[in-house]
Design a protein around this motif. Structure first.
Motif, PDB file in Angstrom:
ATOM      1  N   LEU A  83       0.830  -1.206   0.000  1.00 59.60           N
ATOM      2  CA  LEU A  83       0.000   0.000   0.000  1.00 59.60           C
ATOM      3  C   LEU A  83       0.869   1.263   0.000  1.00 59.60           C
ATOM      4  CD1 LEU A  83      -2.513  -1.367   2.595  1.00 59.60           C
ATOM      5  CD2 LEU A  83      -2.823  -1.202   0.117  1.00 59.60           C
ATOM      6  N   ARG A  84       1.829   1.308   0.884  1.00 61.82           N
ATOM      7  CA  ARG A  84       2.767   2.443   0.885  1.00 61.82           C
ATOM      8  C   ARG A  84       3.986   2.061   1.711  1.00 61.82           C
ATOM      9  NH1 ARG A  84      -1.192   4.526   3.581  1.00 61.82           N
ATOM     10  NH2 ARG A  84      -1.610   6.280   2.215  1.00 61.82           N
ATOM     11  N   ALA A  85       5.054   2.815   1.510  1.00 62.25           N
ATOM     12  CA  ALA A  85       6.266   2.567   2.294  1.00 62.25           C
ATOM     13  C   ALA A  85       6.851   3.912   2.692  1.00 62.25           C
ATOM     14  CB  ALA A  85       7.278   1.786   1.462  1.00 62.25           C
ATOM     15  N   SER A  86       7.462   3.939   3.878  1.00 67.12           N
ATOM     16  CA  SER A  86       8.101   5.195   4.274  1.00 67.12           C
ATOM     17  C   SER A  86       9.309   4.915   5.160  1.00 67.12           C
ATOM     18  CB  SER A  86       7.105   6.107   4.985  1.00 67.12           C
ATOM     19  OG  SER A  86       6.769   5.534   6.213  1.00 67.12           O
ATOM     20  N   ALA A  87      10.204   5.881   5.159  1.00 69.62           N
ATOM     21  CA  ALA A  87      11.458   5.721   5.891  1.00 69.62           C
ATOM     22  C   ALA A  87      11.347   6.349   7.271  1.00 69.62           C
ATOM     23  CB  ALA A  87      12.587   6.396   5.103  1.00 69.62           C
ATOM     24  N   VAL A  88      11.807   5.618   8.293  1.00 67.65           N
ATOM     25  CA  VAL A  88      11.849   6.119   9.663  1.00 67.65           C
ATOM     26  C   VAL A  88      13.178   5.667  10.271  1.00 67.65           C
ATOM     27  CG1 VAL A  88      10.756   6.118  11.930  1.00 67.65           C
ATOM     28  CG2 VAL A  88       9.346   5.837   9.879  1.00 67.65           C
ATOM     29  N   LEU A 132      -0.270   2.152  16.110  1.00 67.70           N
ATOM     30  CA  LEU A 132      -0.532   3.585  15.961  1.00 67.70           C
ATOM     31  C   LEU A 132       0.386   4.229  14.931  1.00 67.70           C
ATOM     32  CD1 LEU A 132      -1.164   4.567  19.688  1.00 67.70           C
ATOM     33  CD2 LEU A 132      -2.837   4.247  17.845  1.00 67.70           C
ATOM     34  N   GLU A 133       1.586   3.661  14.804  1.00 64.39           N
ATOM     35  CA  GLU A 133       2.500   4.156  13.783  1.00 64.39           C
ATOM     36  C   GLU A 133       1.859   4.005  12.402  1.00 64.39           C
ATOM     37  OE1 GLU A 133       6.328   4.554  14.427  1.00 64.39           O
ATOM     38  OE2 GLU A 133       6.058   5.724  12.602  1.00 64.39           O
ATOM     39  N   ALA A 134       1.267   2.824  12.219  1.00 65.73           N
ATOM     40  CA  ALA A 134       0.611   2.569  10.932  1.00 65.73           C
ATOM     41  C   ALA A 134      -0.571   3.507  10.742  1.00 65.73           C
ATOM     42  CB  ALA A 134       0.146   1.112  10.872  1.00 65.73           C
ATOM     43  N   VAL A 135      -1.256   3.784  11.840  1.00 67.89           N
ATOM     44  CA  VAL A 135      -2.392   4.702  11.747  1.00 67.89           C
ATOM     45  C   VAL A 135      -1.899   6.075  11.310  1.00 67.89           C
ATOM     46  CG1 VAL A 135      -4.229   5.839  13.032  1.00 67.89           C
ATOM     47  CG2 VAL A 135      -3.653   3.460  13.541  1.00 67.89           C
ATOM     48  N   PHE A 136      -0.823   6.530  11.965  1.00 68.01           N
ATOM     49  CA  PHE A 136      -0.290   7.845  11.636  1.00 68.01           C
ATOM     50  C   PHE A 136       0.154   7.877  10.178  1.00 68.01           C
ATOM     51  CE2 PHE A 136       2.747  11.298  11.514  1.00 68.01           C
ATOM     52  CZ  PHE A 136       2.063  12.286  12.215  1.00 68.01           C
ATOM     53  N   LEU A 137       0.834   6.825   9.784  1.00 68.93           N
ATOM     54  CA  LEU A 137       1.314   6.711   8.417  1.00 68.93           C
ATOM     55  C   LEU A 137       0.140   6.741   7.448  1.00 68.93           C
ATOM     56  CD1 LEU A 137       4.180   6.314   7.453  1.00 68.93           C
ATOM     57  CD2 LEU A 137       3.749   3.854   7.342  1.00 68.93           C
ATOM     58  N   HIS A 138      -0.880   5.992   7.813  1.00 67.34           N
ATOM     59  CA  HIS A 138      -2.064   5.898   6.975  1.00 67.34           C
ATOM     60  C   HIS A 138      -2.725   7.267   6.813  1.00 67.34           C
ATOM     61  CE1 HIS A 138      -5.779   4.133   5.357  1.00 67.34           C
ATOM     62  NE2 HIS A 138      -6.414   4.971   6.168  1.00 67.34           N
ATOM     63  N   LEU A 139      -2.770   8.023   7.948  1.00 71.44           N
ATOM     64  CA  LEU A 139      -3.496   9.286   7.923  1.00 71.44           C
ATOM     65  C   LEU A 139      -2.685  10.423   7.322  1.00 71.44           C
ATOM     66  CD1 LEU A 139      -5.159   9.123  11.439  1.00 71.44           C
ATOM     67  CD2 LEU A 139      -6.288   8.876   9.227  1.00 71.44           C
ATOM     68  N   THR A 140      -1.361  10.365   7.470  1.00 68.09           N
ATOM     69  CA  THR A 140      -0.560  11.519   7.054  1.00 68.09           C
ATOM     70  C   THR A 140       0.414  11.192   5.936  1.00 68.09           C
ATOM     71  OG1 THR A 140       1.271  11.049   8.538  1.00 68.09           O
ATOM     72  CG2 THR A 140      -0.548  12.347   9.436  1.00 68.09           C
ATOM     73  N   GLY A 141       0.652   9.907   5.704  1.00 67.27           N
ATOM     74  CA  GLY A 141       1.642   9.548   4.698  1.00 67.27           C
ATOM     75  C   GLY A 141       3.055   9.737   5.201  1.00 67.27           C
ATOM     76  N   ARG A 142       3.233  10.054   6.508  1.00 64.26           N
ATOM     77  CA  ARG A 142       4.569  10.253   7.049  1.00 64.26           C
ATOM     78  C   ARG A 142       4.761   9.389   8.290  1.00 64.26           C
ATOM     79  NH1 ARG A 142       4.440  15.028   9.324  1.00 64.26           N
ATOM     80  NH2 ARG A 142       2.257  15.348   8.787  1.00 64.26           N
ATOM     81  N   GLY A 143       6.024   9.157   8.636  1.00 68.30           N
ATOM     82  CA  GLY A 143       6.316   8.489   9.896  1.00 68.30           C
ATOM     83  C   GLY A 143       6.199   9.493  11.036  1.00 68.30           C
ATOM     84  N   LEU A 144       6.140   8.961  12.270  1.00 66.48           N
ATOM     85  CA  LEU A 144       5.989   9.844  13.427  1.00 66.48           C
ATOM     86  C   LEU A 144       7.269  10.610  13.738  1.00 66.48           C
ATOM     87  CD1 LEU A 144       3.925   8.046  16.182  1.00 66.48           C
ATOM     88  CD2 LEU A 144       3.687  10.413  15.459  1.00 66.48           C
ATOM     89  N   ARG A 145       8.390   9.929  13.500  1.00 70.52           N
ATOM     90  CA  ARG A 145       9.647  10.558  13.914  1.00 70.52           C
ATOM     91  C   ARG A 145      10.457  10.980  12.705  1.00 70.52           C
ATOM     92  NH1 ARG A 145      11.208   5.999  17.939  1.00 70.52           N
ATOM     93  NH2 ARG A 145       9.377   5.141  16.916  1.00 70.52           N
ATOM     94  N   ASP A 146       9.881  11.824  11.879  1.00 70.98           N
ATOM     95  CA  ASP A 146      10.691  12.287  10.757  1.00 70.98           C
ATOM     96  C   ASP A 146      11.139  13.714  10.964  1.00 70.98           C
ATOM     97  OD1 ASP A 146       7.741  12.526   8.624  1.00 70.98           O
ATOM     98  OD2 ASP A 146       8.262  13.414  10.549  1.00 70.98           O
TER      99      ASP A 146
END
Ligand SMILES: Nc1ncnc2c1ncn2[C@@H]1O[C@H](COP(=O)(O)OP(=O)(O)OP(=O)(O)O)[C@@H](O)[C@H]1O
Ligand SMILES: [Mg+2]
Lengths: 332, 423
Positions: free
Chosen positions: A274-279, A318-332
């Motif tokens: 679905l999506r991938a992001s760097a943290v 919750l990390e996935a939730v944040f990612l899902h909602l914002t498209g970003r990781g929590l600690r970027d």
């Protein structure tokens, strides 16, 4: 259902032209730990400052223990305890002298105050250091006295603004256990953090805050449902994700790039991704079914020459939730 | 209401005096400097080029008794001839008038009964009521007046000590039974006369020799320069102490303790009141400690304790006013320190903390009156010379200064209150 002890309605705060809090509404129920989870600069401290009567809201209202903000701020301040994000203590005074001072400001005196100081010092595990100057304390010990000072008058509602930032794992463990003990003792806690794990471990309910807005609110189960049946593959890299990606070759459809918001294109087009992001040193890949997607994801990483040390499979968090909602990781 | 203000004040005093480096600086610093400056400039008439002309002093002997004569002898002795230019005068009012005109640094008026007041009653051994020699000082010549005063004090103390010795002897004789009570009176008379009856008597001569030495070494030199430099250094460091206090006003905002206080059930007025009170109390305690210490360590006489207290309060209030103005003008804690240091030094120089400037440049004299240092120093000099009434003007000036500075600082703070009270 338990009644709310705090209700915020459309709180906003502008600093000049910049709106740091853009209309936040939520309730905290009596006896729960409510976490505001969000990245740096999300507006957590600004929200807490409005609720603790330090900053007047630009607009919006709140009610705490039956007292109105703006309006009845003295009664509000009596009902709440505040543990500020920055350690606010007098370095050249001893732990006990500090606590005496803060206790007196909450109208405590004499025997009552002395006893209560002994109690909270025990609670934070620093009874044996009571006579030492705070400047001789480690960061974690200062944090614990910082918390103790907010607990003295047994507030109905305690605000804790990122109380574990920058401390060692033992102190952190101790503080998290303490927060739960406080809740079990009947105190309501409004806790802010940018650590997903803390919010998951502690909270009865979580509000996710980003760029001045509350983007999700509920119990952890409710929130992860937002993500659907998604699961997460967490690829641990030897290097910082951005550095690692810069050193490998992608394909035309899936370049090895990382955009400013942290999203990673390398795994685009693979079935179920679905999506991938760097943290940090990780790449977090959201997938519909971890078992099905794992071979393809690892294969693509190998082809590109990305050195993956290990892979975790995670249920929705919750990390996935944040990612899902914002498209970003929590600690970027 | 008051409780919280006091809590905040007390906390600030604890913070200020809880740091040993600070205590060393604001308490030991002025002591050491006052002693050092006292030694350096104390060489008055000696060969060290720092020659200050001999101090003109008028002596009015209305007593004529043996101890008055001894005092006059000390003042005219060779040992003191480099230091003093004494002149005998018959009329006390004429002497006062000449001091008031600035013709002499001080007048010593020895009232009738002066000598007798040192002699114990021959029958009972009790001391009669004290009759002190009066030193009328010219406030315009603080050092000269302080020196004269010191000499007279030292002399009086010496004589009193000898008298105490005589009394002790009598008491011992009586209680041991060596002398029958009926003869006690005669023996007392004899002892008293032995010590003071005649200046040519060997015992009295030795007493006065000791006097001359003590007067010229400790009395004439550093000791009386100390009487000037102790208050002047104390005032110099008072300005520094209030600077440290004022600094915390901005430092506490930065460090989050000020906002934390405001998140407690405390009003903004109480917090500000407590902080201002804390600055004042810190300065007041520093000045008081120095006065106590110099009194104990160097037997410095500051004058009537109640009036000293009044002057200390007034000086600390005026200094607090300056501290507040500095904090109001500064953008951050660091600026309070640098601005405060500059003001401390400038006020020290202008206010005469290092050298009395008032006679040097009339323009500076006028300017020095914006400093608490100058007014308080005038007050302390007047007090030490026993001129209690002359303290009223400095006290009034310091209080007016405090009120004006508080008002101005309040206006500036009001304008930037939002920034000051919130993080
Ligand atoms: N006094 C202020 N003046 C101007 N901007 C401010 C002020 N206080 C906060 N901000 C801005 O408001 C935004 C929210 O800040 P806030 O401190 O509430 O974030 P936070 O969620 O607590 O972040 P952190 O995790 O870093 O503590 C940030 O962009 C910050 O720069
Ligand atoms: Mg914050």
């Amino acid at each position: 259902m338990t009644p709310p002890i705090l209700t915020a309605k459309d709180l906003r705060k502008k600093f000049g032209d910049f709106e740091a809090v853009k209309g936040i509404s939520f309730s905290v129920l009596r006896g729960e730990i409510f976490s505001l989870l969000g990245p740096n600069g999300a507006g957590k401290t600004t929200t807490i400052n409005m609720l603790s009567c330090l900053l007047p809201p630009t607009s919006g209202t709140a009610e705490i223990a039956g007292h109105a903000i703006p309006g009845d701020t003295l009664a509000v301040r009596r009902a709440i305890g505040v543990v500020p994000q920055e350690i606010a203590l007098y370095d050249s005074l001893s732990a006990r002298q500090n606590l005496e001072f803060w206790g007196r400001l909450y109208d405590m005196r004499g025997q009552e105050l002395t006893q209560r100081i002994d109690e909270v010092l025990d609670q934070v595990g620093l009874a044996d250091r009571a006579k030492d100057k705070v400047k001789t304390f480690s960061g974690g010990m200062k944090r614990r006295i910082n918390i103790a000072a907010g607990l003295l008058h047994k507030p109905q509602l305690l605000f804790m603004d990122e109380p574990t930032v920058g401390i060692d794992p033992q102190s952190r463990r101790r503080i998290l256990d303490m927060v739960r003990e406080l809740r079990d003792g009947g105190m309501t806690v409004l806790y802010t953090t940018h650590y997903m794990e803390e919010a998951e471990e502690l909270s009865d309910r979580v509000g996710i805050i980003d760029q001045g807005r509350l983007i999700a609110l509920g119990t952890q189960a409710e929130l992860t449902r937002v993500v659907g049946e998604q699961e997460t593959l967490r690829l641990h890299l030897a290097e910082e994700a951005g550095v690692a990606l810069a050193g490998v070759n992608g394909t035309a459809g899936a370049p090895a790039t990382m955009s400013a918001d942290g999203s990673v294109a390398l795994f685009s087009g693979l079935p179920g991704v679905l999506r991938a992001s760097a943290v940090d040193h990780q790449i977090v890949v959201n997938v519909a079914d971890a078992g099905a997607a794992l071979p393809a994801v690892v294969g693509r990483a190998n082809t590109a020459g990305l050195h993956v040390r290990s892979v975790d499979i995670e249920q929705p968090n919750l990390e996935a939730v944040f990612l899902h909602l914002t498209g970003r990781g929590l600690r970027d | 209401m008051m409780n919280k203000i006091l809590t905040i004040m007390w906390k600030d005093v604890r913070v200020l005096f809880g740091d040993w480096a600070t205590v060393a600086l604001i308490i030991a610093g002025p002591l050491v400097l006052a002693l050092g400056l006292g030694l350096v400039t104390g060489g008055f008439g000696a060969d060290d080029g720092l020659a200050i002309s001999r101090i003109p002093v008028l002596v009015v002997d209305q007593d004529g008794g043996p101890i008055a004569t001894a005092l006059r002898d000390v003042l005219t002795s060779d040992d003191l001839s480099d230091l003093l230019a004494p002149e005998a005068l018959a009329d006390a009012d004429a002497a006062r008038a000449r001091v008031a005109d600035g013709e002499a640094a001080a007048a010593i008026i020895i009232p009738p009964g002066f000598s007798d007041s040192f002699l114990p009653d021959a029958m009972t051994g009790d001391m009669p009521a004290a009759v002190a020699a009066q030193v009328v000082a010219d406030p315009g010549a603080p050092i000269g007046a302080a020196v004269v005063r010191g000499i007279v004090e030292e002399f009086t103390a010496r004589v009193a000590t000898s008298v105490a010795g005589v009394r002790l002897g009598l008491t011992q004789l009586a209680t041991s039974g060596a002398v029958p009570p009926s003869e006690l009176a005669a023996v007392g008379q004899q002892l008293g006369e032995g010590a003071f009856g005649d200046t040519t008597n060997a015992a009295a001569a030795s007493l006065i020799r000791i006097d001359r030495q003590s007067v010229t070494t400790t009395g004439g030199d550093d000791f009386n320069a100390l009487a000037y430099f102790a208050p002047s250094m104390a005032l110099l460091f008072l300005m520094y102490a209030v600077t440290l206090g004022a600094r915390t006003l901005l430092a506490e905002r930065r460090e989050g303790t000020l906002p934390r206080m405001l998140a407690a059930p405390v009003s903004a007025g109480q917090v500000l009141g407590g902080k201002v009170g804390g600055i004042f109390l810190g300065g007041f305690m520093q000045l008081s400690a120095l006065i106590l210490l110099t009194t104990l360590l160097f037997q410095l006489n500051w004058g009537n304790p109640l009036i000293v207290l009044l002057l200390v309060v007034a000086a600390a209030l005026a200094a607090t006013g300056w501290g507040l103005l500095i904090a109001a003008a500064a953008a951050n804690a660091g600026q309070v320190t640098s601005l405060g240091m500059a003001v401390t030094l400038l006020f020290g120089i202008l206010g005469g903390s290092f050298v009395p400037l008032e006679n040097a440049w009339p323009a500076l004299d006028a300017l020095s009156r914006i400093t608490p240092n100058r007014w308080a120093l005038d007050g302390f000099t007047a007090l030490a010379s026993g001129e209690t009434a002359a303290v009223l003007m400095p006290v009034a000036a310091l209080l007016v200064m405090a009120v004006v500075l508080f008002a101005v600082a309040a206006l500036i703070f009001r304008r930037r209150q939002g920034a000051l009270l919130t993080a």
